[in-house]
Design an enzyme around this catalytic site. Structure first.
Site, PDB file in Angstrom:
ATOM      1  CB  VAL A 273      -0.976   0.020   1.202  1.00 22.66           C
ATOM      2  CG1 VAL A 273      -2.038  -1.043   1.037  1.00 22.66           C
ATOM      3  CG2 VAL A 273      -0.239  -0.147   2.507  1.00 22.66           C
ATOM      4  CD  GLU A 297      -0.044  -8.233   3.468  1.00 25.46           C
ATOM      5  OE1 GLU A 297       0.919  -9.011   3.486  1.00 25.46           O
ATOM      6  OE2 GLU A 297      -0.010  -7.109   3.982  1.00 25.46           O
TER       7      GLU A 297
HETATM    8  N1  COA Z   1      15.659   7.041   7.068  1.00 19.77           N
HETATM    9  C1  COA Z   1      14.907   7.803   7.890  1.00 19.77           C
HETATM   10  N2  COA Z   1      13.634   8.109   7.655  1.00 19.77           N
HETATM   11  C2  COA Z   1      13.089   7.626   6.536  1.00 19.77           C
HETATM   12  C3  COA Z   1      13.798   6.852   5.614  1.00 19.77           C
HETATM   13  C4  COA Z   1      15.151   6.548   5.930  1.00 19.77           C
HETATM   14  N3  COA Z   1      15.886   5.811   5.113  1.00 19.77           N
HETATM   15  N4  COA Z   1      12.979   6.516   4.596  1.00 19.77           N
HETATM   16  C5  COA Z   1      11.779   7.063   4.872  1.00 19.77           C
HETATM   17  N5  COA Z   1      11.851   7.741   6.028  1.00 19.77           N
HETATM   18  C6  COA Z   1      10.778   8.445   6.699  1.00 19.77           C
HETATM   19  C7  COA Z   1       9.993   9.366   5.782  1.00 19.77           C
HETATM   20  O1  COA Z   1      10.600  10.645   5.700  1.00 19.77           O
HETATM   21  C8  COA Z   1       8.649   9.412   6.494  1.00 19.77           C
HETATM   22  O2  COA Z   1       8.773  10.230   7.649  1.00 19.77           O
HETATM   23  P1  COA Z   1       7.555  11.170   8.165  1.00 19.77           P
HETATM   24  O3  COA Z   1       6.477  10.192   8.575  1.00 19.77           O
HETATM   25  O4  COA Z   1       8.163  11.900   9.296  1.00 19.77           O
HETATM   26  O5  COA Z   1       7.202  11.995   6.975  1.00 19.77           O
HETATM   27  C9  COA Z   1       8.488   7.981   7.013  1.00 19.77           C
HETATM   28  O6  COA Z   1       9.822   7.459   7.102  1.00 19.77           O
HETATM   29  C10 COA Z   1       7.673   7.092   6.094  1.00 19.77           C
HETATM   30  O7  COA Z   1       8.208   7.240   4.792  1.00 19.77           O
HETATM   31  P2  COA Z   1       7.285   7.295   3.482  1.00 19.77           P
HETATM   32  O8  COA Z   1       8.145   7.648   2.314  1.00 19.77           O
HETATM   33  O9  COA Z   1       6.057   8.114   3.726  1.00 19.77           O
HETATM   34  O10 COA Z   1       6.963   5.793   3.429  1.00 19.77           O
HETATM   35  P3  COA Z   1       5.846   4.935   2.748  1.00 19.77           P
HETATM   36  O11 COA Z   1       4.478   5.341   3.148  1.00 19.77           O
HETATM   37  O12 COA Z   1       6.126   4.810   1.296  1.00 19.77           O
HETATM   38  O13 COA Z   1       6.188   3.551   3.469  1.00 19.77           O
HETATM   39  C11 COA Z   1       7.524   1.834   4.401  1.00 19.77           C
HETATM   40  C12 COA Z   1       7.458   2.965   3.363  1.00 19.77           C
HETATM   41  C13 COA Z   1       8.786   1.036   4.153  1.00 19.77           C
HETATM   42  C14 COA Z   1       7.506   2.398   5.810  1.00 19.77           C
HETATM   43  C15 COA Z   1       6.248   0.945   4.162  1.00 19.77           C
HETATM   44  O14 COA Z   1       6.244   0.483   2.832  1.00 19.77           O
HETATM   45  C16 COA Z   1       6.209  -0.236   5.106  1.00 19.77           C
HETATM   46  O15 COA Z   1       5.736  -0.129   6.230  1.00 19.77           O
HETATM   47  N6  COA Z   1       6.689  -1.428   4.623  1.00 19.77           N
HETATM   48  C17 COA Z   1       6.755  -2.641   5.405  1.00 19.77           C
HETATM   49  C18 COA Z   1       5.499  -3.447   5.287  1.00 19.77           C
HETATM   50  C19 COA Z   1       5.165  -3.805   3.868  1.00 19.77           C
HETATM   51  O16 COA Z   1       6.005  -3.832   2.978  1.00 19.77           O
HETATM   52  N7  COA Z   1       3.885  -4.068   3.635  1.00 19.77           N
HETATM   53  C20 COA Z   1       3.366  -4.489   2.369  1.00 19.77           C
HETATM   54  C21 COA Z   1       3.436  -5.963   2.341  1.00 19.77           C
HETATM   55  S1  COA Z   1       2.303  -6.828   1.484  1.00 19.77           S
END
Ligand code: COA
Length: 510
Positions: A273, A297
Site C-alpha cells: 500500500v 495482501e
Molecule cells: N531514514 C529515515 N527516515 C526515513 C527513511 C530513511 N531511510 N525513509 C523514509 N523515512 C521516513 C519518511 O521521511 C517518512 O517520515 P515522516 O512520517 O516523518 O514523513 C516515514 O519514514 C515514512 O516514509 P514514506 O516515504 O512516507 O513511506 P511509505 O508510506 O512509502 O512507506 C515503508 C514505506 C517502508 C515504511 C512501508 O512500505 C512499510 O511499512 N513497509 C513494510 C510493510 C510492507 O512492505 N507491507 C506491504 C506488504 S504486502
C-alpha cells in the site's frame, strides 16, 4: 436488536460493549480481527480502553496481549496504546501512538511475517491455556441462523483466533455491507505439520473454501452490535516522484515482455500500500499490459480502478484498504466486485506455496537498502521501528520478481535510502530482484554482490550520494574486514547513520 443476528442462542448473548469488555480478565491474551484498518473490532476496544483508564485512576493497570491480523484503526490501537493497556503487540502495527510507545519501551512488539502469525499461535507461543489464547474478539458482518458468521472487510488471522481461543466475543458491525457474503474463501489448514496436503489454489481466483466463519457457538460469551466505519484513509493522487518510480517499473516489465520472460498479462501482481504502489497501479491501468490478475495482501483504490477498466480480471487478498470514496464505489458495485475479488485468511493470501506456484511479482516499499541489496523495511535511524515487516517477507522470499521501491532520499536529501550497510535487515540480497528509486531500476538478477553494488549506486542512489558510496566501496576493496566477496569495513559500515545521528545529515560536512 438489528436483523444481523439470526441465530437464536446468540441473540441471547447480545450485550453492551462495556459489559463484554468487563468479561475480559486483566492479563488476558486477545486475538482480534483487523487488517490494514479493515474489519477490526471497534466498540469492544473502546470499552476496554475506557475501563483501563478507570482502573488506572484507581491505581491499577489493565494489561492485555493484543494479537491481530495486521494494522487496525484508532478505536483499537490508538485507544489501547494511549492508555497503555497493550502490554504486547503482534504481528504488525502501523499506528503512530503504538509506534511511539513501542520505541519508548512501553509496549513489547513482536514483528512477524504475516503468513507465520497463525502457525505460531497454533503452536501455543502466546498463551498458556489449552486453546492457546483467552479471547477471540472478531468483527463480523452478520450472524446466520446456523451459527456461522459472514466475515467483514478483512480475514486476517480470524480463523486461527476463533479456533484456538477459550472464549469468543463477536462484534456485529452494521456499517459493513451484508452483500459481502460470497466474497470470502476460508480454507482450513490442517494444523498438524507432516499431515498437511497442498493448498488447492492453482489460479489466483480459485475458490475452494467456505464463505463464512465456522466456530464453536458454545464458546461465544458476548455479541456486541456496532456501526463504526473502517479506518479508510483518504487516497492521495501520486506525486511526480512516485510517478517516476512507477515508470521505471513499467519500463522494466516492458523489457521482460520483450525478452519473452513475461506475457502481456504479466504474472500475478502483489502490491503493497502507499503512494508509490498506487502510482504503479495507475500506470498499469493505462499501460500496454492487459487481463492481469492479482494475488496480493490488500485491495486498494488502484486495484478497484483496474477491475473497473477490465485491465485486472480478478484480485485475491486478505483485506481492503480503500479510501472513503473507494468505499462508496465498492458498495455501489459490490455485486460485480463479489465475482472478481476473493478475500482469504492471511496464511493463504500470503502462503509461500501459492506465491511460488503463481510466480508473483512483488512490489513493496523500503526504508533503506544497502549497496549489496539487503533491504530494511522497518527501522528508521534515530527513531526506531516504523510499522513492521508485514507480508513483504512472505512475498519477497517467494515471488518470481521481488521489487523494492522508495524515493532515493528522505528529509530533504539529508538521508540516503541507499547506504553502505542497512542498519536493520528484513530481506537479504538473496531475495531481491530490483531496487527502484526515481533515478532508475537497479536490476540485481544474475549479479554478484560487487556487481550489484555498481548497479545500485549507478542506477538507484541519489547523484549527490554516489561519490561517497563509491569511496566506501573502493576503500573496502583495499582494506576489507572479511574478504572480497561483499567487501565491508566494520569500522565505517554505519558511518552514514552515525553522521546522521550526530549532525542530522548523512553527507559529510564540506
Ligand atoms: N531514514 C529515515 N527516515 C526515513 C527513511 C530513511 N531511510 N525513509 C523514509 N523515512 C521516513 C519518511 O521521511 C517518512 O517520515 P515522516 O512520517 O516523518 O514523513 C516515514 O519514514 C515514512 O516514509 P514514506 O516515504 O512516507 O513511506 P511509505 O508510506 O512509502 O512507506 C515503508 C514505506 C517502508 C515504511 C512501508 O512500505 C512499510 O511499512 N513497509 C513494510 C510493510 C510492507 O512492505 N507491507 C506491504 C506488504 S504486502
Amino acid at each position: 436488536m438489528s436483523n444481523r443476528i439470526l441465530h437464536q442462542g446468540l441473540k441471547a448473548k447480545v450485550m453492551s460493549a462495556e459489559a463484554a469488555a468487563a468479561l475480559i480478565p486483566n492479563g488476558s491474551v486477545l486475538g482480534m480481527s483487523g487488517f490494514t484498518g479493515a474489519g477490526y473490532p471497534k466498540a469492544v476496544p473502546i470499552a476496554l480502553a475506557k475501563r483501563a483508564l478507570d482502573e488506572k485512576l484507581k491505581g491499577k493497570a489493565l494489561k492485555l496481549d493484543v494479537l491481530t491480523g495486521a494494522s487496525t484503526g484508532p478505536e483499537l490501537d490508538t485507544m489501547l496504546s494511549t492508555v497503555e493497556a497493550s502490554r504486547f503487540r503482534y504481528p504488525y502495527q502501523g499506528d503512530a501512538v503504538t509506534r511511539e510507545k513501542i520505541n519508548a519501551g512501553l509496549i513489547e512488539y513482536q514483528d512477524m511475517h504475516l503468513s507465520h502469525a497463525g502457525t505460531q499461535v497454533r503452536y501455543g507461543y502466546y498463551g498458556k491455556g489449552k486453546n492457546n489464547i483467552d479471547f477471540a474478539v472478531i468483527e463480523v458482518t452478520k450472524i446466520l441462523e446456523d451459527g456461522t458468521a459472514v466475515p467483514s472487510s478483512s480475514c486476517g488471522a480470524n480463523n486461527v483466533y476463533l479456533e484456538h481461543c477459550d472464549k469468543i466475543i463477536l462484534e456485529v458491525n452494521s456499517w459493513q455491507d451484508e452483500r459481502l457474503l460470497g466474497m470470502h474463501d476460508i480454507i482450513s489448514m490442517n494444523p498438524i505439520h507432516g499431515e498437511r496436503r497442498e493448498i488447492p489454489i492453482y489460479k489466483a481466483d480459485d475458490r475452494k473454501g467456505s464463505q463464512v466463519w465456522k466456530f464453536d457457538v458454545s464458546k461465544v460469551v458476548a455479541v456486541v452490535e456496532s456501526s463504526h466505519p473502517d479506518r479508510n484513509a483518504p487516497f492521495k493522487p501520486p506525486e511526480e516522484i512516485h510517478k517516476r518510480i512507477a515508470q521505471h517499473i513499467l519500463d522494466f516489465f516492458d523489457g521482460e515482455v520483450k525478452a519473452g520472460r513475461l506475457s502481456k498479462h504479466l504474472n500475478a501482481l502483489q502490491s503493497g500500500v502507499g503512494n508509490i504502489a498506487n502510482a504503479v497501479l495507475v500506470g498499469l491501468n493505462t499501460g500496454p499490459f492487459d487481463r492481469m490478475i492479482s494475488y496480493t495482501e490488500v485491495i486498494q483504490d488502484g486495484m478497484l480502478d483496474m477491475l473497473d477498466s477490465g485491465k485486472l480480471t480478478a484480485a485475491s487478498a486478505t483485506a481492503f484498504s480503500v479510501s472513503p470514496e473507494g468505499q462508496i464505489r465498492f458498495n455501489k458495485n459490490i455485486d460485480t466486485y463479489r465475482k472478481q475479488i476473493i478475500l482469504r485468511p492471511q496464511e493463504i493470501s500470503n502462503h509461500p506455496e501459492v506465491i511460488r506456484r503463481l510466480g508473483c511479482i512483488a512490489m513493496n516499499g523500503f526504508v533503506e537498502a544497502d549497496i549489496y541489496g539487503h533491504v530494511n523495511s522497518t527501522h528508521i535511524a534515530g527513531k526506531g521501528i516504523e510499522n513492521g515487516i508485514g507480508g513483504s517477507g512472505d512475498f519477497a522470499r517467494n515471488s518470481a520478481y521481488t521489487i523494492f521501491m522508495s524515493p532515493a532520499t528522505a528529509k530533504d536529501g539529508k538521508i540516503s535510502a541507499i547506504v553502505p550497510f542497512a542498519s536493520h535487515i528484513d530481506h537479504t540480497e538473496h531475495d531481491v530482484s530490483g531496487i527502484v528509486t526515481e533515478y532508475g531500476f537497479a536490476d540485481l538478477r544474475g549479479r554478484s554482490p560487487k556487481e550489484k553494488a555498481k548497479e545500485i549506486i549507478e542506477k538507484a542512489a541519489a547523484p549527490e550520494y554516489r561519490p561517497i558510496l563509491w569511496d566506501y566501496v573502493k576503500r573496502s576493496m583495499k582494506n576489507p574486514s572479511f574478504g572480497l566477496h561483499s567487501p565491508h569495513m566494520y569500522s565505517e559500515a554505519f558511518a552514514f547513520h552515525q553522521r546522521y545521528l550526530a549532525s542530522g545529515d548523512m553527507r559529510p560536512k564540506k
